[in-house]
Structure formats: structure tokens, C-alpha cells
Design a protein around this motif. Structure first.
Motif, mmCIF file in Angstrom:
data_model
loop_
_atom_site.group_PDB
_atom_site.id
_atom_site.type_symbol
_atom_site.label_atom_id
_atom_site.label_comp_id
_atom_site.label_asym_id
_atom_site.label_seq_id
_atom_site.Cartn_x
_atom_site.Cartn_y
_atom_site.Cartn_z
ATOM 1 N N LEU A 168 0.831 -1.162 -0.028
ATOM 2 C CA LEU A 168 -0.006 -0.063 -0.222
ATOM 3 C C LEU A 168 0.641 1.402 -0.022
ATOM 4 C CD1 LEU A 168 -2.959 -0.391 2.615
ATOM 5 C CD2 LEU A 168 -2.940 0.014 -0.007
ATOM 6 N N TYR A 169 1.728 1.350 0.912
ATOM 7 C CA TYR A 169 2.815 2.329 0.869
ATOM 8 C C TYR A 169 3.639 2.411 -0.173
ATOM 9 C CZ TYR A 169 1.840 3.961 5.802
ATOM 10 O OH TYR A 169 1.176 4.252 7.021
ATOM 11 N N ALA A 170 4.150 1.492 -1.031
ATOM 12 C CA ALA A 170 4.729 1.676 -2.100
ATOM 13 C C ALA A 170 4.179 2.287 -3.247
ATOM 14 C CB ALA A 170 5.181 0.182 -2.593
ATOM 15 N N ILE A 171 2.684 1.901 -3.426
ATOM 16 C CA ILE A 171 1.891 2.466 -4.505
ATOM 17 C C ILE A 171 1.607 3.913 -4.287
ATOM 18 C CG2 ILE A 171 -0.127 1.537 -4.000
ATOM 19 C CD1 ILE A 171 -0.704 1.287 -7.004
ATOM 20 N N SER A 172 1.307 4.345 -3.072
ATOM 21 C CA SER A 172 0.876 5.563 -2.794
ATOM 22 C C SER A 172 2.146 6.425 -2.733
ATOM 23 C CB SER A 172 0.380 5.531 -1.043
ATOM 24 O OG SER A 172 -0.711 4.949 -0.950
ATOM 25 N N TYR A 173 3.284 5.997 -2.537
ATOM 26 C CA TYR A 173 4.450 7.037 -2.465
ATOM 27 C C TYR A 173 4.856 7.184 -3.851
ATOM 28 C CZ TYR A 173 5.375 8.268 2.159
ATOM 29 O OH TYR A 173 5.636 8.643 3.398
ATOM 30 N N THR A 174 4.723 6.006 -4.785
ATOM 31 C CA THR A 174 4.746 6.213 -6.263
ATOM 32 C C THR A 174 3.977 7.427 -6.714
ATOM 33 O OG1 THR A 174 5.169 3.807 -6.405
ATOM 34 C CG2 THR A 174 4.483 5.066 -8.526
ATOM 35 N N ILE A 175 2.758 7.535 -6.232
ATOM 36 C CA ILE A 175 1.913 8.642 -6.770
ATOM 37 C C ILE A 175 2.533 9.945 -6.410
ATOM 38 C CG2 ILE A 175 -0.220 9.818 -6.628
ATOM 39 C CD1 ILE A 175 -1.510 6.613 -6.400
ATOM 40 N N LYS A 176 2.599 9.972 -5.097
ATOM 41 C CA LYS A 176 3.344 11.192 -4.462
ATOM 42 C C LYS A 176 4.555 11.652 -5.008
ATOM 43 C CE LYS A 176 5.196 13.291 -0.224
ATOM 44 N NZ LYS A 176 4.539 14.612 -0.459
ATOM 45 N N ALA A 196 0.009 4.701 -12.014
ATOM 46 C CA ALA A 196 0.903 4.466 -10.807
ATOM 47 C C ALA A 196 1.026 2.754 -10.727
ATOM 48 C CB ALA A 196 0.220 4.743 -9.454
ATOM 49 N N GLN A 197 0.134 1.767 -10.906
ATOM 50 C CA GLN A 197 0.284 0.507 -10.888
ATOM 51 C C GLN A 197 1.567 0.029 -11.993
ATOM 52 O OE1 GLN A 197 -3.997 -0.746 -11.279
ATOM 53 N NE2 GLN A 197 -3.300 -2.424 -9.744
ATOM 54 N N ALA A 198 1.339 0.848 -12.991
ATOM 55 C CA ALA A 198 2.422 0.427 -14.104
ATOM 56 C C ALA A 198 3.660 0.855 -13.544
ATOM 57 C CB ALA A 198 2.008 0.947 -15.534
ATOM 58 N N MET A 199 3.849 2.148 -12.950
ATOM 59 C CA MET A 199 5.157 2.429 -12.498
ATOM 60 C C MET A 199 5.941 1.758 -11.476
ATOM 61 S SD MET A 199 4.096 6.550 -12.688
ATOM 62 C CE MET A 199 5.626 7.147 -11.706
ATOM 63 N N ALA A 200 4.852 1.142 -10.472
ATOM 64 C CA ALA A 200 5.240 0.509 -9.331
ATOM 65 C C ALA A 200 5.431 -0.997 -9.541
ATOM 66 C CB ALA A 200 4.192 0.672 -8.234
ATOM 67 N N ALA A 201 5.137 -1.536 -10.757
ATOM 68 C CA ALA A 201 5.117 -3.129 -10.854
ATOM 69 C C ALA A 201 6.275 -3.542 -10.651
ATOM 70 C CB ALA A 201 4.796 -3.291 -12.290
ATOM 71 N N ALA A 202 7.636 -3.034 -10.871
ATOM 72 C CA ALA A 202 8.961 -3.516 -10.538
ATOM 73 C C ALA A 202 9.134 -3.556 -9.153
ATOM 74 C CB ALA A 202 9.987 -2.827 -11.347
ATOM 75 N N LYS A 203 8.645 -3.245 -8.326
ATOM 76 C CA LYS A 203 8.807 -3.026 -6.953
ATOM 77 C C LYS A 203 7.863 -3.514 -5.894
ATOM 78 C CE LYS A 203 7.892 1.988 -6.597
ATOM 79 N NZ LYS A 203 8.533 2.944 -6.211
#
Length: 208
Positions: free
Chosen positions: A51-59, A120-127
Motif C-alpha cells: 500500500l505504501y509503495a504505490i501511494s508513494y509512487t503517486i506522491k 501508478a500500478q504500471a510505474m510500481a510494478a517492478a517493486k
């Protein structure tokens, strides 16, 4: 636009005082994950981290050169969780935490649309673990009329604060409409001493 800080601008939703309050909440957008089991086990921590990973990806997207429409700087919202038990549950929850069912969530600023979330999901997919990436959802939740009580101390003593809230509701002419409850973690429970933890306890209510 000045940085949006939920602690300053949403005090009615996230009260930081021990006096119980009753408010009516309209629609709010959250990124959510559902799960079940003991929150002290690794799986719960894995879901919180996602949850934090994708939220910080957006921020942090602007620092990567990604500019979402109408985006602005803000403080990431606190972790929240709805907690429920099977309908036929009986006994001491402290010894049966494996039966807990939860939905954990992080509130999102209003510019986070389904399109922003998908990007954001696409950006965070690797992590992010592949199984959790597909389980993450952007949901609009309307909690309606709720009562809240700030609990200070370890999670094991929450019953004391729930008792205070129950007394307040009875005197004010309200009743709980569900046995489920929400917890909002104003402290980072991974780094804060148990006696200093601050947790908002929130329950759905209606007039008697």
C-alpha cells in the motif's frame, strides 16, 4: 498551492484528542487491500508495504518527471484498516487473531483517478509482488455517520477505549450499527513504543 497536510486540514476526520466525537463522512477515495489473519504475522506487513509503495509512487511521481492532471503536493495519509470477525465467532480474539478479516487502506488526494491509479500500478510494478499488484484497488468509500475515540497505548488495551466510547454513545443517544470497526494509525507502529501509540477507533452509529 501550499502543501496539503491532512493533520491540519482534516482534523474532524482525524481527531487527535481523547474526547469522543461523532461526524458524518462523505465519499473518500482509498487504495485498498483485503486480507485475513493475525496482523502480527509477515503477510500483514507485506500488504501494508505494498500500500505504501504505490501511494508513494503517486506522491513522488513529479520527481520522476510524471505530472498527473491537477496534482499537488501533499502529506501521505495515515494507514487505516477495517477489522471484522466471522459471524459465528465466539471466544477471546486475543487468542484467535488468525480469524480476523481486514481491509487496509490509504486515503488518496482527489486528483487520483482510475487513470492515475492504473498509471501508478504500471510505474510500481517492478517493486511490488505480482500477486498484490493485481489485488490493489482504488475504491470510493462512504462511511456515513461514525463515532470516534482516540486510543493512546498498546493495541491490547483498546477494550478500555471502546468501553469509554460505548458509554459516550449510550449517554448521547446513539448505538453502533455494526460490530466491525475501523482503526486509523496516527503513529508508525513499527517504530513507536507501544505505550505511545495513537490509534483512532471508529465505529458506524445511528440514533437510537
Amino acid at each position: 498551492m501550499a502543501k496539503y497536510e491532512w493533520r491540519k486540514q482534516e482534523k474532524a476526520i482525524y481527531p487527535n484528542r481523547k474526547q469522543p466525537t461523532i461526524v458524518t463522512l462523505g465519499p473518500q477515495n482509498f487504495i485498498t487491500l483485503t486480507g485475513h489473519g493475525d496482523p502480527n504475522q509477515p503477510e500483514f506487513s507485506r500488504r501494508v508495504a505494498a500500500l505504501y509503495a504505490i501511494s508513494y509512487t503517486i506522491k513522488m511521481a513529479p520527481k520522476k518527471g510524471v505530472k498527473f492532471n491537477a496534482a499537488y503536493d501533499y502529506t501521505v495519509f495515515p494507514l487505516e484498516a477495517f477489522w471484522t470477525l466471522p459471524a459465528d465467532f465466539s471466544g477471546d480474539i486475543q487468542t484467535q487473531k488468525h480469524l480476523l478479516v481486514y481491509k487496509i487502506m490509504l486515503k488518496q488526494p482527489n486528483f487520483v483517478t482510475p487513470e492515475v491509479f492504473a498509471q501508478a500500478q504500471a510505474m510500481a510494478a517492478a517493486k511490488l509482488p505480482a500477486d498484490l499488484l493485481t489485488e490493489l484497488k482504488l475504491e470510493t468509500l462512504t462511511e456515513g455517520q461514525v463515532a470516534m475515540q482516540l486510543h493512546v497505548g498498546p493495541f491490547a488495551t483498546e477494550a478500555e477505549s471502546f468501553a469509554k466510547l460505548a458509554s459516550y454513545l449510550a449517554n448521547a443517544g446513539y448505538r453502533r450499527t455494526s460490530q466491525a470497526h475501523k482503526e486509523i494509525y496516527l503513529s508508525d507502529f513499527r517504530r513507536t513504543a507501544p505505550e505511545k501509540l495513537k490509534t483512532i477507533l471508529r465505529v458506524a452509529v445511528a440514533r437510537i
